[in-house]
Design an enzyme around this catalytic site. Sequence first.
Site: not given
Ligand SMILES: NC(=O)c1ccc[n+]([C@@H]2O[C@H](COP(=O)([O-])OP(=O)(O)OC[C@H]3O[C@@H](n4cnc5c(N)ncnc54)[C@H](OP(=O)(O)O)[C@@H]3O)[C@@H](O)[C@H]2O)c1
Length: 275
Positions: A60, A63, A86, A126, A176, A180, A203, A211
Amino acid sequence: MLGPTALGAVVASLVASMLLLQRGDEGSGAAPSMADKETLTKLREDFKMQNKSVFILGASGETGKVLLKEILGQNLFSKVTLIGRRKLTFEEEAYKNVNQEVVDFEKLDDYASAFQGHDVGFCCLGTTRGKAGAEGFVRVDRDYVLKSAELAKAGGCKHFNLLSSKGADKSSNFLYLQVKGEVEAKVEELKFDRFSVFRPGVLLCDRQESRPAEWLVRKFFSSLPESWAREHTVPVVTVVRAMLNNLVSPSSGQMELLENKAILHLGKDSDGPKL
Ligand SMILES: NC(=O)c1ccc[n+]([C@@H]2O[C@H](COP(=O)([O-])OP(=O)(O)OC[C@H]3O[C@@H](n4cnc5c(N)ncnc54)[C@H](OP(=O)(O)O)[C@@H]3O)[C@@H](O)[C@H]2O)c1
Ligand SMILES: *[C@@H]1O[C@H](CO)[C@@H](O)[C@H](O)[C@H]1NC(C)=O
């Protein structure tokens, strides 16, 4: 309008970005070489013939949802299962055969069966400190990820793919990056036949959720020269394509570490289905 909390988050994110910027790409593991288009097409076809099964954690998310779409678009697997807290709803026809396992991540052992029988796993789970607090962040990004990996391994998963982050380092003073790095090391200890770690920079995507901190960071990056952006940012779709191009390619070792540059290189192929 930014409240004091949002403002704090903005400052924290900028500091975090600066920390990430200071780190070079030295010490990165072997990056698989990019196959030419024809070879890649052949590799994909060979992969599909194997009728493999995959699970996705975090489908969801920003990524995860692009990953799911691309997996379905390329028709790479004969079975696709989403594991999440969910049930997700999809309108498009392409999603009608997607299986869903709804689990309670706090009692993951009770859901071991959800993790059984998948050849390949992708983890895009994440949260952030801002969303969940420091403790909540560690719970999700370390504990949920590690427990899922353990259950997947026990369930027969051969190839585990972990979305980590640029600068991941288990001895970092920055929570953070420390978390990781720690989760990368712990999953490595599980000794999957193949373990691929992706360490993208910031990303780039269109987030629906607001945000302000990330928006500001993104603005900041897009104001920098192109060459800087190449080092420190990557579009989500490129990360996803890198994951899938890597998946269908022969492994370059039991553990593969793909830094931002390798991701940009491996994911830039433009012959995949248009998203
Ligand atoms: N954003 C960046 O610039 C960046 C850069 C480098 C690495 N990353 C890493 O890449 C990964 C993915 O990032 P993203 O931005 O694609 O993530 P995102 O859009 O925030 O999505 C996070 C996912 O994790 C699930 N999740 C979060 N909290 C949860 C909980 N308490 N229990 C169960 N599921 C949970 C969410 O499910 P729900 O929909 O149910 O909440 C969602 O499917 C992360 O580990 C992040 O640290 C991000
Ligand atoms: C995969 O499925 C196809 C179509 O059902 C079948 O023809 C093929 O033999 C299967 N391949 C393997 C390796 O099981």
